[in-house]
Write a protein that holds these residues in place. Sequence first.
Motif, short mmCIF file in Angstrom:
data_model
loop_
_atom_site.label_atom_id
_atom_site.label_comp_id
_atom_site.label_asym_id
_atom_site.label_seq_id
_atom_site.Cartn_x
_atom_site.Cartn_y
_atom_site.Cartn_z
N SER A 1 0.84 -1.20 0.00
CA SER A 1 0.00 0.00 0.00
C SER A 1 0.87 1.25 0.00
O SER A 1 1.79 1.36 0.82
CB SER A 1 -0.91 0.01 1.23
N PRO A 2 0.61 2.19 -0.91
CA PRO A 2 1.41 3.41 -0.96
C PRO A 2 1.17 4.33 0.22
O PRO A 2 2.00 5.20 0.51
CB PRO A 2 0.97 4.06 -2.27
N SER A 3 0.04 4.14 0.90
CA SER A 3 -0.27 5.00 2.04
C SER A 3 -1.26 4.28 2.94
O SER A 3 -1.87 3.29 2.57
CB SER A 3 -0.88 6.33 1.56
N ASP A 4 -1.40 4.79 4.15
CA ASP A 4 -2.38 4.27 5.09
C ASP A 4 -3.05 5.46 5.78
O ASP A 4 -2.38 6.15 6.53
CB ASP A 4 -1.73 3.35 6.11
N GLU B 1 -5.42 4.06 2.44
CA GLU B 1 -5.27 4.01 1.00
C GLU B 1 -6.64 4.20 0.36
O GLU B 1 -7.60 3.53 0.74
CB GLU B 1 -4.68 2.66 0.58
N THR C 1 -12.07 4.26 1.00
CA THR C 1 -10.96 4.38 1.94
C THR C 1 -10.75 3.07 2.68
O THR C 1 -11.68 2.53 3.30
CB THR C 1 -11.25 5.50 2.95
N TYR D 1 -8.02 1.11 5.46
CA TYR D 1 -6.91 1.14 6.41
C TYR D 1 -6.24 -0.23 6.41
O TYR D 1 -6.89 -1.26 6.19
CB TYR D 1 -7.40 1.49 7.81
N ARG D 2 -4.95 -0.25 6.68
CA ARG D 2 -4.18 -1.50 6.65
C ARG D 2 -3.65 -1.85 8.04
O ARG D 2 -3.40 -0.96 8.85
CB ARG D 2 -3.01 -1.38 5.67
#
Length: 408
Positions: A48-51, A53, A59, A61-62
């Motif tokens: 994932s490039p962001s959290d 994502e 949206t 979350y990881r």
Amino acid sequence: MTRVLHVLDHSLPLHSGYTFRTRAILKAQEAMGLDVRGVTGQRHAAQSPSDPEVVDGLTFYRTPGEAGGLPLVREWSEVSALADRIVALASEWRPDVLHAHSPALCGLAAVKAGRRLGIPVVYEIRAFWEDAAVGNGTGREGSAKYWLTRVLENDVVSGADRVVTICEGLRADLIARGFAPEKISIMPNGVDFEMFGDPLPRDHALAAELGLGEGPVIGFLGSFYPYEGLDDMIAAMPAIVAAVPDARLLLVGGGPAEAALRTQAESSPVADAIRFVGRVPHHEVDRYYSLVDVVCYPRKGMRLTELVTPLKPLEAMAQGKLVGASDVGGHRELIAHGQTGTLFPADDPAGLAAAMAGLLGSRAEWPARREVARSFVREHHDWALNVRRYLAVYQALLPSLDLPSVAA
């Protein structure tokens, strides 16, 4: 605005039947006026490039980290990490309801977090994963792992405030285990008509490239698991071609059974009537659907297929395709023989061939049958309408929630 946090095994941008159902649910709930987000466990195998994502406007979350260690210890570590992520997330974005989706590990994490937070938990079962493992060839019915998975599932069903299944087969099985019928609702598979509502005209160039001629074409588009019964479809092709000489079989996809199926097809007396395409990008699937007259689902008879309704036949009906399917319980729950589709005996290539030959030989009936099937999906399996079933479930848990009108 009511906030619902969906607890997931994996999500977009990964592509699977699981992620597409999730996308449809979240999109439909957003359109209905709910504020929805998702959180995935450590099995979401995508960088994932962001959290958080944002994928396709949704949206997610990881949960960081990777579970390791011995069996059982590893799984409990996953559950604990996901539960901790849910609790931490709740301090920033305060959900009103935790809506967990199978497998049981996601449900266990949600129940654990829900108790810490004082938030009600809905657990949604898409399949019994012990039966799915048997069908996929990764498990054995009656093994220790099989029964342990069932025990975990029962624990989650007991701990959740409400339970949702995708079909009557799963609900009836839970009731037979002793769970209260009033605790269990059904949220059937559906079709997003924005994605499947406008079928493409036949791609003549692609048909020529694949050597399909003018058909008719029987097709299967999906994963090649042993339980899908594609070996019976290939075994039926000589009799189908004998009755309808121009008939062709188009197999789009791949999976564990692919090598064996290709070998079987190569030795068939009608090998030249069978085409394998392999996996294709998701955005090109519609081109291959456009080539198919009858989409066939010859699933084997087993617990998985008897209890679980598949999504693919509904998508095919929405695409305006004729549907043929084996008479397992999951298909019978979706398909009315002679009206929305054609049913034939499971595990019976001769019966399959007879049914397909009869369907291919009745072209005059095709337009009416296509319209009946498409209308059935629009009236009973459109996500935009079906998703309202969740409102009654949420409202029963929290009567004070500011929800859209259930009857709207």
